[in-house]
Design an enzyme around this catalytic site. Structure first.
Site, short mmCIF file in Angstrom:
data_model
loop_
_atom_site.label_atom_id
_atom_site.label_comp_id
_atom_site.label_asym_id
_atom_site.label_seq_id
_atom_site.Cartn_x
_atom_site.Cartn_y
_atom_site.Cartn_z
N ASP A 134 0.85 -1.20 0.00
CA ASP A 134 0.00 0.00 0.00
C ASP A 134 0.88 1.24 0.00
O ASP A 134 2.04 1.19 0.40
CB ASP A 134 -0.83 0.06 1.29
CG ASP A 134 -1.96 -0.96 1.29
OD1 ASP A 134 -2.34 -1.42 0.21
OD2 ASP A 134 -2.44 -1.28 2.39
N ARG A 184 -0.53 -1.38 -8.84
CA ARG A 184 -1.91 -0.99 -8.50
C ARG A 184 -2.03 0.52 -8.64
O ARG A 184 -1.26 1.27 -8.06
CB ARG A 184 -2.22 -1.39 -7.05
CG ARG A 184 -3.63 -1.00 -6.62
CD ARG A 184 -3.76 -1.05 -5.10
NE ARG A 184 -4.02 -2.38 -4.58
CZ ARG A 184 -3.76 -2.73 -3.31
NH1 ARG A 184 -3.17 -1.87 -2.49
NH2 ARG A 184 -4.04 -3.94 -2.90
P1 FDA Z 1 -14.24 8.36 -6.06
O1 FDA Z 1 -13.79 8.68 -4.69
O2 FDA Z 1 -14.45 9.46 -7.03
O3 FDA Z 1 -15.56 7.50 -5.93
C1 FDA Z 1 -16.26 7.04 -7.08
C2 FDA Z 1 -17.58 6.41 -6.66
O4 FDA Z 1 -17.31 5.26 -5.84
C3 FDA Z 1 -18.45 7.28 -5.77
O5 FDA Z 1 -19.25 8.13 -6.54
C4 FDA Z 1 -19.26 6.23 -5.04
O6 FDA Z 1 -20.27 5.69 -5.85
C5 FDA Z 1 -18.25 5.16 -4.78
N1 FDA Z 1 -17.52 5.35 -3.51
C6 FDA Z 1 -16.24 5.73 -3.36
N2 FDA Z 1 -15.89 5.77 -2.05
C7 FDA Z 1 -17.01 5.42 -1.38
C8 FDA Z 1 -17.31 5.26 0.01
N3 FDA Z 1 -16.38 5.49 0.94
N4 FDA Z 1 -18.54 4.87 0.36
C9 FDA Z 1 -19.49 4.62 -0.59
N5 FDA Z 1 -19.27 4.75 -1.91
C10 FDA Z 1 -18.05 5.14 -2.30
N6 FDA Z 1 -5.36 4.99 -1.47
C11 FDA Z 1 -4.10 5.31 -1.10
O7 FDA Z 1 -3.80 6.50 -0.93
N7 FDA Z 1 -3.15 4.33 -0.90
C12 FDA Z 1 -3.41 3.02 -1.11
O8 FDA Z 1 -2.54 2.16 -0.93
C13 FDA Z 1 -4.73 2.67 -1.54
N8 FDA Z 1 -5.05 1.37 -1.77
C14 FDA Z 1 -6.28 1.08 -2.31
C15 FDA Z 1 -6.56 -0.25 -2.68
C16 FDA Z 1 -7.78 -0.55 -3.24
C17 FDA Z 1 -8.05 -1.97 -3.67
C18 FDA Z 1 -8.76 0.47 -3.45
C19 FDA Z 1 -10.09 0.17 -4.09
C20 FDA Z 1 -8.49 1.76 -3.07
C21 FDA Z 1 -7.26 2.08 -2.48
N9 FDA Z 1 -6.98 3.38 -2.09
C22 FDA Z 1 -5.69 3.68 -1.68
C23 FDA Z 1 -8.05 4.40 -2.01
C24 FDA Z 1 -8.15 5.22 -3.28
O9 FDA Z 1 -7.02 6.03 -3.43
C25 FDA Z 1 -9.40 6.13 -3.25
O10 FDA Z 1 -9.33 6.98 -2.15
C26 FDA Z 1 -10.70 5.37 -3.17
O11 FDA Z 1 -10.65 4.21 -3.96
C27 FDA Z 1 -11.85 6.25 -3.70
O12 FDA Z 1 -11.59 6.65 -5.02
P2 FDA Z 1 -12.43 6.13 -6.30
O13 FDA Z 1 -11.47 5.86 -7.40
O14 FDA Z 1 -13.30 5.00 -5.95
O15 FDA Z 1 -13.22 7.40 -6.79
#
Ligand code: FDA
Length: 308
Positions: A134, A184
């Site tokens: 991570d 990732r």
């Molecule tokens: P965005 O935040 O724009 O969300 C898109 C849509 O997803 C929203 O409109 C909603 O529908 C849904 N959604 C997102 N978050 C939600 C919530 N909390 N509750 C409900 N619905 C939600 N970050 C980091 O800094 N270091 C790391 O090592 C990792 N590792 C990691 C692993 C994995 C497998 C994932 C999926 C994510 C991470 N992250 C991370 C977190 C990542 O950086 C990010 O903060 C989150 O995935 C949210 O971003 P989205 O791309 O989903 O888009």
């Protein structure tokens, strides 16, 4: 991430009330698979029975000395052992955080974290478990990347997480997304200084699309970590255009977030992996998710005052 919510969540009184509320426990159980490995395993089995892959993230308490770091190493080793023994959970991944192994406590502790990660990777290798590192906030990015580089010399399949919000990531991808490397890509979960990172959500989306395009154009294994339907649609289109082999990429999402989309991707034949967090540090994890998406705040507030 919403800074005001993140700061409010750190108030000791809120943490205390939340920790003793059964209504809050019920709410958090949608996103966190319990406090210990015993509670974790049935959740993993249920997900894999639906055709999903899993990744395990241990939410330990904050590490302030090497004793705690060593205790966390024991938990990581226990997870790996359980994953290796459980026939119902195959192809699992461990999401490893160097800070849980003491990396931020100084040079000596960083060496301990690296040695510790080597022991965990060796055990994971033997158990048939993948490891992906991570990424924490930008202050430790160089140290994490350096440690990953050293780890990867002995365990080449170890993955690394890069955050599109950081300006540096485009270059990092160029340098690191080499054949067989497991990369990732996510948007990034930290609000960073605008000198080093995009802060506007639209700019972060554009950076993520640019990084997706560049990652999927390489021969590295691409782990696409997002819940965003627009980003997933872009990734699917790029996968079609680049003719990527099905085993050269996967979609990854967090446990409890858009579970129907996780299933849809698996049902159409993609590898779809759910990152399942568990452990005593659930409060910080849950409130970080709330700060990312304040829509859940009203429900959390109602749970806090509901008597059970
Ligand atoms: P965005 O935040 O724009 O969300 C898109 C849509 O997803 C929203 O409109 C909603 O529908 C849904 N959604 C997102 N978050 C939600 C919530 N909390 N509750 C409900 N619905 C939600 N970050 C980091 O800094 N270091 C790391 O090592 C990792 N590792 C990691 C692993 C994995 C497998 C994932 C999926 C994510 C991470 N992250 C991370 C977190 C990542 O950086 C990010 O903060 C989150 O995935 C949210 O971003 P989205 O791309 O989903 O888009």
């Amino acid at each position: 991430m919403n800074g005001r919510i993140a700061r409010l969540a750190q108030k000791p009184v809120l943490r205390k009330v939340a920790s003793s509320s059964s209504a809050v426990s019920e709410l958090v159980a949608r996103y966190v698979a319990g406090h210990d490995v015993g509670e974790l395993m049935p959740v993993l089995q249920s997900l894999t029975s639906k055709g999903l892959l899993v990744s395990v993230a241990y939410l330990g308490d904050r590490v302030s000395d090497l004793e705690q770091a060593a205790a966390n190493e024991r938990v990581y080793l226990d997870i790996v052992r359980r994953l290796g023994e459980d026939e119902l959970v195959s192809g699992a991944e461990l999401s490893l955080r160097f800070s849980r192994l003491g990396q931020r406590l100084g040079a000596e502790a960083n060496q301990f974290a690296l040695d510790s990660a080597r022991r965990i990777c060796r055990a994971a290798n033997n158990a048939g478990v993948h490891v992906t590192v991570d990424m924490s906030d930008s202050a430790s990015a160089d140290a994490v990347l350096q440690n990953w580089g050293k780890l990867q010399q002995d365990f080449p399949a170890t993955g690394i997480t890069l955050q599109s919000a950081l300006y540096r990531t485009h270059q990092d991808l160029h340098d690191l997304a080499l054949p067989k490397h497991r990369i990732r890509i996510c948007k990034g979960g930290y609000r960073e200084d605008k000198k080093i990172a995009f802060r506007d959500p639209h700019e972060i989306d554009l950076a993520f699309v640019r990084d997706l395009r560049s990652l999927l154009g390489t021969q590295a294994e691409a782990l696409i970590a997002t819940h965003d339907p627009r980003m997933i649609a872009v990734a699917e289109e790029l996968i079609r255009r680049t003719g990527r082999a099905p085993d050269s990429f996967e979609f990854q999402m967090l446990y409890g977030i858009r579970p129907w989309e996780q299933r849809r991707l698996a049902d159409i034949g993609y590898r779809s992996r759910v990152l399942v967090p568990f452990g005593p540090g659930w409060y910080d994890y849950y409130t970080e998710r709330l700060a990312e998406r304040p829509a859940g705040l009203a429900l959390f507030a109602r749970s806090l005052i509901r008597k059970r």
